[in-house]
Write a protein that holds these residues in place. Structure first.
Motif, PDB file in Angstrom:
ATOM      1  N   HIS A 465       0.737  -1.198   0.102  1.00 53.90           N
ATOM      2  CA  HIS A 465       0.048   0.041  -0.088  1.00 53.90           C
ATOM      3  C   HIS A 465       1.271   1.138  -0.029  1.00 53.90           C
ATOM      4  O   HIS A 465       0.480   2.405   0.524  1.00 53.90           O
ATOM      5  CB  HIS A 465      -0.826   0.041   1.224  1.00 53.90           C
ATOM      6  CG  HIS A 465      -0.572  -0.505   2.262  1.00 53.90           C
ATOM      7  ND1 HIS A 465       0.539   0.491   3.197  1.00 53.90           N
ATOM      8  CD2 HIS A 465      -0.238  -1.491   3.253  1.00 53.90           C
ATOM      9  CE1 HIS A 465       0.668  -0.095   4.384  1.00 53.90           C
ATOM     10  NE2 HIS A 465       0.480  -1.173   4.262  1.00 53.90           N
ATOM     11  N   ASP A 466       1.966   0.917  -0.560  1.00 55.50           N
ATOM     12  CA  ASP A 466       2.784   2.407  -0.965  1.00 55.50           C
ATOM     13  C   ASP A 466       2.330   3.281  -1.955  1.00 55.50           C
ATOM     14  O   ASP A 466       1.278   2.754  -2.510  1.00 55.50           O
ATOM     15  CB  ASP A 466       4.475   1.960  -1.052  1.00 55.50           C
ATOM     16  CG  ASP A 466       4.419   1.105  -2.278  1.00 55.50           C
ATOM     17  OD1 ASP A 466       4.548   1.635  -3.643  1.00 55.50           O
ATOM     18  OD2 ASP A 466       4.059  -0.054  -2.366  1.00 55.50           O
ATOM     19  N   ASP A 467       2.875   4.377  -1.950  1.00 52.43           N
ATOM     20  CA  ASP A 467       2.046   5.426  -2.787  1.00 52.43           C
ATOM     21  C   ASP A 467       2.168   4.925  -4.393  1.00 52.43           C
ATOM     22  O   ASP A 467       1.120   4.966  -5.230  1.00 52.43           O
ATOM     23  CB  ASP A 467       2.637   6.933  -2.722  1.00 52.43           C
ATOM     24  CG  ASP A 467       2.048   7.451  -1.795  1.00 52.43           C
ATOM     25  OD1 ASP A 467       1.264   7.081  -1.137  1.00 52.43           O
ATOM     26  OD2 ASP A 467       2.696   8.597  -1.680  1.00 52.43           O
ATOM     27  N   ALA A 468       3.209   4.168  -4.846  1.00 53.96           N
ATOM     28  CA  ALA A 468       3.419   3.668  -6.195  1.00 53.96           C
ATOM     29  C   ALA A 468       2.526   2.723  -6.449  1.00 53.96           C
ATOM     30  O   ALA A 468       1.854   2.623  -7.570  1.00 53.96           O
ATOM     31  CB  ALA A 468       4.965   2.976  -6.492  1.00 53.96           C
ATOM     32  N   THR A 469       2.245   1.742  -5.558  1.00 54.31           N
ATOM     33  CA  THR A 469       0.989   0.858  -5.735  1.00 54.31           C
ATOM     34  C   THR A 469      -0.283   1.340  -5.760  1.00 54.31           C
ATOM     35  O   THR A 469      -0.966   0.996  -6.570  1.00 54.31           O
ATOM     36  CB  THR A 469       1.300  -0.249  -4.449  1.00 54.31           C
ATOM     37  OG1 THR A 469       2.539  -0.884  -4.498  1.00 54.31           O
ATOM     38  CG2 THR A 469       0.207  -1.579  -4.784  1.00 54.31           C
ATOM     39  N   LEU A 470      -0.481   2.211  -4.901  1.00 52.94           N
ATOM     40  CA  LEU A 470      -1.770   2.888  -4.915  1.00 52.94           C
ATOM     41  C   LEU A 470      -2.139   3.714  -6.251  1.00 52.94           C
ATOM     42  O   LEU A 470      -3.173   3.817  -6.674  1.00 52.94           O
ATOM     43  CB  LEU A 470      -1.963   3.753  -3.762  1.00 52.94           C
ATOM     44  CG  LEU A 470      -1.865   3.205  -2.265  1.00 52.94           C
ATOM     45  CD1 LEU A 470      -2.157   4.364  -1.344  1.00 52.94           C
ATOM     46  CD2 LEU A 470      -2.821   2.281  -1.867  1.00 52.94           C
ATOM     47  N   MET A 471      -1.020   4.287  -6.681  1.00 51.54           N
ATOM     48  CA  MET A 471      -1.162   5.073  -7.900  1.00 51.54           C
ATOM     49  C   MET A 471      -1.509   4.269  -9.007  1.00 51.54           C
ATOM     50  O   MET A 471      -2.291   4.803 -10.142  1.00 51.54           O
ATOM     51  CB  MET A 471       0.017   5.877  -8.152  1.00 51.54           C
ATOM     52  CG  MET A 471       0.242   7.244  -7.505  1.00 51.54           C
ATOM     53  SD  MET A 471      -1.033   8.064  -7.347  1.00 51.54           S
ATOM     54  CE  MET A 471      -1.003   8.629  -9.205  1.00 51.54           C
ATOM     55  N   VAL A 472      -1.039   2.874  -9.260  1.00 46.25           N
ATOM     56  CA  VAL A 472      -1.698   2.155 -10.286  1.00 46.25           C
ATOM     57  C   VAL A 472      -3.148   1.788 -10.029  1.00 46.25           C
ATOM     58  O   VAL A 472      -3.988   1.807 -11.055  1.00 46.25           O
ATOM     59  CB  VAL A 472      -0.917   0.572 -10.048  1.00 46.25           C
ATOM     60  CG1 VAL A 472      -1.625  -0.424 -11.032  1.00 46.25           C
ATOM     61  CG2 VAL A 472       0.380   0.838 -10.338  1.00 46.25           C
ATOM     62  N   ARG A 473      -3.596   1.709  -8.973  1.00 44.61           N
ATOM     63  CA  ARG A 473      -5.034   1.608  -8.619  1.00 44.61           C
ATOM     64  C   ARG A 473      -5.694   2.915  -8.944  1.00 44.61           C
ATOM     65  O   ARG A 473      -6.936   2.920  -9.471  1.00 44.61           O
ATOM     66  CB  ARG A 473      -5.359   1.215  -7.111  1.00 44.61           C
ATOM     67  CG  ARG A 473      -5.042  -0.383  -7.131  1.00 44.61           C
ATOM     68  CD  ARG A 473      -4.528  -0.659  -5.528  1.00 44.61           C
ATOM     69  NE  ARG A 473      -4.309  -1.924  -5.558  1.00 44.61           N
ATOM     70  CZ  ARG A 473      -3.541  -2.830  -6.020  1.00 44.61           C
ATOM     71  NH1 ARG A 473      -2.585  -2.231  -6.563  1.00 44.61           N
ATOM     72  NH2 ARG A 473      -3.360  -4.233  -5.637  1.00 44.61           N
ATOM     73  N   VAL A 474      -5.050   4.113  -8.593  1.00 48.84           N
ATOM     74  CA  VAL A 474      -5.891   5.445  -9.147  1.00 48.84           C
ATOM     75  C   VAL A 474      -5.979   5.627 -10.373  1.00 48.84           C
ATOM     76  O   VAL A 474      -6.922   6.067 -11.132  1.00 48.84           O
ATOM     77  CB  VAL A 474      -4.859   6.433  -8.395  1.00 48.84           C
ATOM     78  CG1 VAL A 474      -5.094   8.025  -9.022  1.00 48.84           C
ATOM     79  CG2 VAL A 474      -4.927   6.542  -6.734  1.00 48.84           C
ATOM     80  N   LYS A 475      -4.898   5.256 -11.438  1.00 49.38           N
ATOM     81  CA  LYS A 475      -4.854   5.554 -12.759  1.00 49.38           C
ATOM     82  C   LYS A 475      -6.073   4.156 -13.030  1.00 49.38           C
ATOM     83  O   LYS A 475      -6.685   4.983 -14.039  1.00 49.38           O
ATOM     84  CB  LYS A 475      -3.438   4.715 -13.420  1.00 49.38           C
ATOM     85  CG  LYS A 475      -3.540   4.860 -14.735  1.00 49.38           C
ATOM     86  CD  LYS A 475      -1.976   4.428 -15.378  1.00 49.38           C
ATOM     87  CE  LYS A 475      -2.123   4.385 -16.817  1.00 49.38           C
ATOM     88  NZ  LYS A 475      -0.607   4.125 -17.266  1.00 49.38           N
ATOM     89  N   GLY A 476      -6.075   3.379 -12.672  1.00 54.07           N
ATOM     90  CA  GLY A 476      -7.162   2.551 -13.171  1.00 54.07           C
ATOM     91  C   GLY A 476      -8.482   2.875 -12.821  1.00 54.07           C
ATOM     92  O   GLY A 476      -9.541   2.869 -13.575  1.00 54.07           O
ATOM     93  N   LEU A 477      -8.931   3.638 -11.637  1.00 49.35           N
ATOM     94  CA  LEU A 477     -10.166   3.898 -11.328  1.00 49.35           C
ATOM     95  C   LEU A 477     -10.594   5.088 -12.153  1.00 49.35           C
ATOM     96  O   LEU A 477     -11.725   5.247 -12.620  1.00 49.35           O
ATOM     97  CB  LEU A 477     -10.217   4.262  -9.849  1.00 49.35           C
ATOM     98  CG  LEU A 477     -10.417   3.211  -8.828  1.00 49.35           C
ATOM     99  CD1 LEU A 477     -10.030   3.688  -7.463  1.00 49.35           C
ATOM    100  CD2 LEU A 477     -11.495   2.306  -9.205  1.00 49.35           C
ATOM    101  N   VAL A 478      -9.419   5.974 -12.463  1.00 48.51           N
ATOM    102  CA  VAL A 478      -9.607   7.253 -13.302  1.00 48.51           C
ATOM    103  C   VAL A 478     -10.025   6.869 -14.796  1.00 48.51           C
ATOM    104  O   VAL A 478     -11.118   7.470 -15.389  1.00 48.51           O
ATOM    105  CB  VAL A 478      -8.462   8.079 -13.286  1.00 48.51           C
ATOM    106  CG1 VAL A 478      -8.549   9.204 -14.261  1.00 48.51           C
ATOM    107  CG2 VAL A 478      -8.172   8.666 -11.886  1.00 48.51           C
ATOM    108  N   ALA A 479      -9.375   5.849 -15.214  1.00 48.66           N
ATOM    109  CA  ALA A 479      -9.721   5.274 -16.696  1.00 48.66           C
ATOM    110  C   ALA A 479     -11.206   4.823 -16.482  1.00 48.66           C
ATOM    111  O   ALA A 479     -12.113   4.868 -17.506  1.00 48.66           O
ATOM    112  CB  ALA A 479      -8.836   4.203 -17.078  1.00 48.66           C
ATOM    113  N   GLY A 480     -11.510   4.101 -15.563  1.00 47.13           N
ATOM    114  CA  GLY A 480     -12.795   3.484 -15.407  1.00 47.13           C
ATOM    115  C   GLY A 480     -13.826   4.446 -15.433  1.00 47.13           C
ATOM    116  O   GLY A 480     -14.995   4.406 -16.147  1.00 47.13           O
ATOM    117  N   LEU A 481     -13.770   5.612 -14.579  1.00 45.18           N
ATOM    118  CA  LEU A 481     -14.764   6.557 -14.486  1.00 45.18           C
ATOM    119  C   LEU A 481     -14.740   7.397 -15.649  1.00 45.18           C
ATOM    120  O   LEU A 481     -15.756   7.709 -16.242  1.00 45.18           O
ATOM    121  CB  LEU A 481     -14.265   7.590 -13.114  1.00 45.18           C
ATOM    122  CG  LEU A 481     -14.555   7.499 -11.890  1.00 45.18           C
ATOM    123  CD1 LEU A 481     -13.524   8.128 -11.041  1.00 45.18           C
ATOM    124  CD2 LEU A 481     -16.193   7.667 -11.787  1.00 45.18           C
TER     125      LEU A 481
END
Length: 487
Positions: A465-481
């Motif tokens: 749950h470091d920032d680099a790992t979280l940013m992968v999920r951020v990128k994915g959620l933004v793409a989905g939205l």
């Protein structure tokens, strides 16, 4: 839910007297080409192409001059002023301008005709015209020099007008879109520039192009101004605290609602979509009180934090601890903050349900606020499943037994389409996806939601749950939205 750009359009009738420039009445007699242009003459000449020009040779080798008719669709004018070369473009003959293609073919059929990628007006006398063309409600203007139908913005007299891509005159007042761009029209349909205001809507129209400033930031009169994709000026807004409103639907089912959410506003490229980002957990005292599992008082149909069959559910659970000892509510908040910043950069406004370590809003209060202040609702969680490996991401879908209960009955299909889009975005970004996605789960959140609403589990207690790992999920959620809202 959201206030959209609205402009008032009013088409009006223009009489010929109101139009600057030439206005023609199409009453001339048709061109008469001499009958001497017989098949015998046409058959006696030979075509010769030389240095990009077309000639027709008489039997004695001299260049033929004058009209040459092979058929109605194959008529040439061999120009005596140009050594008999077939005329191309617009050529004045006996005081009348005629139109010829680049191959020298005379365009003779009256009406609006297309040649060489442009539109021309052929009058009933066979000549090509310029000025205003009026046929019923359709108006066009043909350039006095090129004789082509004008498109885009064009100056006629002291006024500037705009024409569609197919040459049709745009007759509007107020603000209207033409060729995908916004313009500001005077009462006579000519264009104007400067600042336009209509209620809360402000737009700016440039003096050189007359187009609205849109989808970016511009320096106007020495001031930096930002406009959304529709050309509406978006003043930079500071984040706003939002309190719970007891008059909202389902508000009286909440027991913890003294806290405040925070509304953040995008400063550039605003798309007028608000995303409620709900960092799971983080309500002190939330696990010691309960709320109705369903608004109709029926018991839960699946287990979860609260067991299947329970009529009352934990108001807000405390969440789990990651294997490294980090509390889930800390990670969900960090994830929410990173997601907030990424969404703002993409033009979304963001309702941060929890913007700090603790917010006094139970799950019903969070859902009700999202219902009334946002266009969709994402709750961020990590699963406590006891596994020794990171199983990946999934979302919680709606059990069949709840699909007939209001408001689930009117939202579950939208919510599941939303969840599918988010998971597709996560997969495209490289986030691991659980093979069991989605999982039917009876949640307080979805039971009270009136907008597309999804609980996304972004991993489990094993997950990094470091920032680099979280940013992968951020990128994915933004793409989905972006995919879900087609922006």
């Amino acid at each position: 839910m959201k206030k959209r750009l609205s402009v008032f359009l009013a088409a009006f009738f223009l009489s010929a007297a109101m139009l600057p420039g030439n206005v023609y009445a199409d009453t001339e007699e048709p061109l008469q080409i001499s009958e001497e242009q017989s098949a015998e003459i046409a058959d006696s000449v030979t075509r010769k192409d030389f240095e990009g020009r077309i000639y027709f040779l008489n039997p004695d080798g001299t260049h033929y001059t004058g009209w040459l008719v092979f058929s109605l669709d194959q008529t040439y004018y061999c120009d005596p002023d140009n050594d008999g070369a077939a005329a191309t473009g617009v050529k004045k003959i006996s005081g009348i301008n005629f139109l010829f293609t680049s191959e020298g073919i005379y365009v003779r059929t009256p009406g609006i005709r297309t040649a060489e990628g442009a539109r021309y007006w052929i009058r009933s006398n066979g000549g090509v015209a310029n000025g205003w063309y009026i046929q019923g409600s359709k108006l066009m203007y043909f350039d006095p020099q090129t004789y082509k139908a004008v498109t885009g913005t064009y100056n006629i007299g002291r006024r500037t007008y705009v024409f569609s891509s197919d040459g049709i005159f745009a007759r509007y007042t107020g603000v209207a879109a033409v060729n995908g761009k916004y313009y500001w029209f005077k009462d006579d349909s000519s264009l104007q520039s400067g600042w336009y205001e209509n209620g809360d809507t402000r737009m700016y129209f440039f003096s050189d192009t007359y187009e609205a400033a849109a989808n970016g930031t511009y320096i106007i009169d020495g001031v930096e101004c930002t406009f959304d994709a529709n050309g509406v000026y978006t003043e930079a807004k500071d984040p706003t605290l939002v309190s719970f409103d007891s008059s909202w639907e389902f508000a009286d089912y909440s027991v913890i609602n003294s806290g405040q959410a925070v509304m953040y506003y995008a400063s550039t490229n605003r798309n007028n979509i608000t995303v409620a980002v709900n960092a799971g957990h983080g309500t002190s005292g939330g696990s010691s009180v309960t709320t109705l599992s369903h608004p109709d008082g029926t018991p839960k149909v699946t287990g979860g934090t609260t067991a299947e069959g329970a009529v009352y559910s934990t108001a807000v659970s405390s969440g789990m601890d990651f294997n490294d000892g980090t509390e889930e509510n800390v990670v969900t908040l960090r994830m929410a903050q990173l997601l907030r910043d990424a969404l703002l950069a993409e033009g979304f406004d963001v309702l941060m349900i929890r913007d700090g370590s603790d917010v006094q809003l139970d799950n019903i209060a969070r859902t009700v606020m999202a219902n009334n202040l946002a266009d969709c609702h994402i709750a961020l969680h990590w699963d406590s499943d006891g596994l020794s490996y990171d199983k990946g991401c999934y979302y919680m879908s709606v059990p069949d037994a709840l699909k007939s209960m209001y408001p689930v009955s009117v939202t579950w299909e939208k919510s599941e389409a939303f969840g599918d889009a988010l998971l597709a975005g996560l997969a495209s970004a490289g986030a691991p996806i659980w093979s069991g996605n989605p999982l039917d789960t009876d949640l307080t959140q979805t039971s009270y939601s009136t907008i597309p609403s999804v609980d996304v589990e972004l991993g489990n207690q094993v997950s990094a749950h470091d920032d680099a790992t979280l940013m992968v999920r951020v990128k994915g959620l933004v793409a989905g939205l972006k995919a879900y809202f087609s922006v």
